[in-house]
Design a protein around this motif. Structure first.
Motif, PDB file in Angstrom:
ATOM      1  N   ARG A  23     -30.284 -31.432  24.849  1.00 20.90           N
ATOM      2  CA  ARG A  23     -29.105 -32.290  24.663  1.00 20.90           C
ATOM      3  C   ARG A  23     -28.442 -32.033  23.308  1.00 20.90           C
ATOM      4  N   LEU A  24     -29.239 -31.818  22.265  1.00 23.07           N
ATOM      5  CA  LEU A  24     -28.670 -31.475  20.955  1.00 23.07           C
ATOM      6  C   LEU A  24     -27.872 -30.174  21.050  1.00 23.07           C
ATOM      7  N   GLY A  25     -28.409 -29.196  21.752  1.00 24.35           N
ATOM      8  CA  GLY A  25     -27.700 -27.927  21.943  1.00 24.35           C
ATOM      9  C   GLY A  25     -26.390 -28.108  22.689  1.00 24.35           C
ATOM     10  N   GLU A  26     -26.418 -28.945  23.730  1.00 24.89           N
ATOM     11  CA  GLU A  26     -25.199 -29.208  24.497  1.00 24.89           C
ATOM     12  C   GLU A  26     -24.144 -29.883  23.628  1.00 24.89           C
ATOM     13  N   LEU A  27     -24.557 -30.840  22.816  1.00 22.68           N
ATOM     14  CA  LEU A  27     -23.592 -31.531  21.950  1.00 22.68           C
ATOM     15  C   LEU A  27     -23.066 -30.595  20.863  1.00 22.68           C
ATOM     16  N   ALA A  28     -23.924 -29.728  20.329  1.00 24.89           N
ATOM     17  CA  ALA A  28     -23.464 -28.754  19.328  1.00 24.89           C
ATOM     18  C   ALA A  28     -22.429 -27.811  19.950  1.00 24.89           C
ATOM     19  N   ASP A  29     -22.661 -27.371  21.185  1.00 23.75           N
ATOM     20  CA  ASP A  29     -21.688 -26.526  21.882  1.00 23.75           C
ATOM     21  C   ASP A  29     -20.381 -27.270  22.112  1.00 23.75           C
ATOM     22  N   GLU A  30     -20.476 -28.535  22.479  1.00 28.19           N
ATOM     23  CA  GLU A  30     -19.275 -29.347  22.709  1.00 28.19           C
ATOM     24  C   GLU A  30     -18.473 -29.514  21.419  1.00 28.19           C
ATOM     25  N   LEU A  31     -19.162 -29.715  20.295  1.00 21.61           N
ATOM     26  CA  LEU A  31     -18.457 -29.814  19.008  1.00 21.61           C
ATOM     27  C   LEU A  31     -17.702 -28.525  18.700  1.00 21.61           C
ATOM     28  N   ARG A  32     -18.348 -27.381  18.939  1.00 20.36           N
ATOM     29  CA  ARG A  32     -17.669 -26.093  18.697  1.00 20.36           C
ATOM     30  C   ARG A  32     -16.468 -25.929  19.626  1.00 20.36           C
ATOM     31  N   ARG A  33     -16.615 -26.344  20.884  1.00 17.38           N
ATOM     32  CA  ARG A  33     -15.495 -26.242  21.832  1.00 17.38           C
ATOM     33  C   ARG A  33     -14.314 -27.094  21.369  1.00 17.38           C
ATOM     34  N   ILE A  34     -14.597 -28.305  20.918  1.00 25.59           N
ATOM     35  CA  ILE A  34     -13.536 -29.199  20.444  1.00 25.59           C
ATOM     36  C   ILE A  34     -12.863 -28.616  19.205  1.00 25.59           C
ATOM     37  N   GLU A  35     -13.656 -28.077  18.286  1.00 25.37           N
ATOM     38  CA  GLU A  35     -13.083 -27.500  17.067  1.00 25.37           C
ATOM     39  C   GLU A  35     -12.159 -26.323  17.386  1.00 25.37           C
ATOM     40  N   ASN A  36     -12.469 -25.560  18.425  1.00 25.81           N
ATOM     41  CA  ASN A  36     -11.691 -24.369  18.762  1.00 25.81           C
ATOM     42  C   ASN A  36     -10.524 -24.642  19.685  1.00 25.81           C
ATOM     43  N   ASP A  37     -10.482 -25.801  20.331  1.00 26.93           N
ATOM     44  CA  ASP A  37      -9.416 -26.136  21.275  1.00 26.93           C
ATOM     45  C   ASP A  37      -8.319 -26.918  20.557  1.00 26.93           C
ATOM     46  N   THR A  38      -7.325 -26.202  20.068  1.00 28.93           N
ATOM     47  CA  THR A  38      -6.254 -26.851  19.300  1.00 28.93           C
ATOM     48  C   THR A  38      -5.295 -27.645  20.195  1.00 28.93           C
ATOM     49  N   ASP A  39      -5.347 -27.439  21.505  1.00 28.57           N
ATOM     50  CA  ASP A  39      -4.452 -28.151  22.424  1.00 28.57           C
ATOM     51  C   ASP A  39      -5.088 -29.396  23.038  1.00 28.57           C
ATOM     52  N   LEU A  40      -6.295 -29.727  22.648  1.00 27.27           N
ATOM     53  CA  LEU A  40      -7.002 -30.871  23.214  1.00 27.27           C
ATOM     54  C   LEU A  40      -6.330 -32.179  22.797  1.00 27.27           C
ATOM     55  N   TYR A  41      -5.991 -32.998  23.794  1.00 27.74           N
ATOM     56  CA  TYR A  41      -5.389 -34.304  23.520  1.00 27.74           C
ATOM     57  C   TYR A  41      -6.432 -35.204  22.860  1.00 27.74           C
ATOM     58  N   ALA A  42      -6.053 -35.933  21.839  1.00 27.13           N
ATOM     59  CA  ALA A  42      -6.936 -36.845  21.101  1.00 27.13           C
ATOM     60  C   ALA A  42      -8.166 -36.109  20.571  1.00 27.13           C
ATOM     61  N   ARG A  43      -7.912 -34.940  20.029  1.00 25.81           N
ATOM     62  CA  ARG A  43      -8.984 -34.059  19.549  1.00 25.81           C
ATOM     63  C   ARG A  43      -9.885 -34.742  18.534  1.00 25.81           C
ATOM     64  N   ALA A  44      -9.324 -35.435  17.557  1.00 23.21           N
ATOM     65  CA  ALA A  44     -10.125 -36.107  16.525  1.00 23.21           C
ATOM     66  C   ALA A  44     -11.018 -37.177  17.141  1.00 23.21           C
ATOM     67  N   HIS A  45     -10.485 -37.907  18.099  1.00 22.27           N
ATOM     68  CA  HIS A  45     -11.275 -38.936  18.775  1.00 22.27           C
ATOM     69  C   HIS A  45     -12.474 -38.309  19.492  1.00 22.27           C
ATOM     70  N   HIS A  46     -12.229 -37.236  20.227  1.00 19.83           N
ATOM     71  CA  HIS A  46     -13.313 -36.551  20.936  1.00 19.83           C
ATOM     72  C   HIS A  46     -14.356 -36.027  19.954  1.00 19.83           C
ATOM     73  N   TRP A  47     -13.883 -35.419  18.871  1.00 20.16           N
ATOM     74  CA  TRP A  47     -14.801 -34.856  17.891  1.00 20.16           C
ATOM     75  C   TRP A  47     -15.677 -35.949  17.270  1.00 20.16           C
ATOM     76  N   LEU A  48     -15.061 -37.077  16.890  1.00 22.84           N
ATOM     77  CA  LEU A  48     -15.836 -38.173  16.301  1.00 22.84           C
ATOM     78  C   LEU A  48     -16.849 -38.755  17.286  1.00 22.84           C
ATOM     79  N   ALA A  49     -16.464 -38.873  18.546  1.00 21.10           N
ATOM     80  CA  ALA A  49     -17.380 -39.409  19.555  1.00 21.10           C
ATOM     81  C   ALA A  49     -18.582 -38.481  19.750  1.00 21.10           C
ATOM     82  N   VAL A  50     -18.324 -37.189  19.861  1.00 24.22           N
ATOM     83  CA  VAL A  50     -19.418 -36.227  20.056  1.00 24.22           C
ATOM     84  C   VAL A  50     -20.266 -36.132  18.790  1.00 24.22           C
ATOM     85  N   GLN A  51     -19.625 -36.163  17.620  1.00 21.15           N
ATOM     86  CA  GLN A  51     -20.379 -36.097  16.363  1.00 21.15           C
ATOM     87  C   GLN A  51     -21.285 -37.317  16.212  1.00 21.15           C
TER      88      GLN A  51
END
Length: 99
Positions: A23-51
């Motif tokens: 699960r830690l690995g999955e969340l780390a991958d999700e954080l990297r995906r969010i950081e690299n997806d500049t078109d993600l709606y509410a990107r900061a919100h998603h990043w904070l939730a996953v972090q």
């Protein structure tokens, strides 16, 4: 009468440890995906939730690994700072954890 030895803490369940590492690995991958997806709606919100979820799992991993409570301090608002997070990750890595 005092015993010359202390009771050992039982070893954590290896399957619970593995689930936590996966699960830690999955969340780390999700954080990297969010950081690299500049078109993600509410990107900061998603990043904070996953972090926040990642920080929570790190604290659980520290508990499971038998680290003292002061190794995993929290900042106000329930989030670990980058320094605390790195220290937790390094402590877990030094104990054989990987994700």
């Amino acid at each position: 009468m005092t015993w010359p030895f202390r009771a050992r803490r039982p070893a954590p369940d290896p399957l619970a440890t593995l689930r936590l590492q996966v699960r830690l690995g999955e969340l780390a991958d999700e954080l990297r995906r969010i950081e690299n997806d500049t078109d993600l709606y509410a990107r900061a919100h998603h990043w904070l939730a996953v972090q926040s979820a990642y920080d929570s799992l790190l604290r659980e991993a520290c508990r499971l690994a038998g680290l003292p409570a002061d190794v995993a301090p929290l900042r106000a608002g329930g989030h670990a700072g980058a320094g605390e997070r790195l220290r937790e990750e390094l402590e877990l890595s030094s104990r054989g954890w990987s994700w």
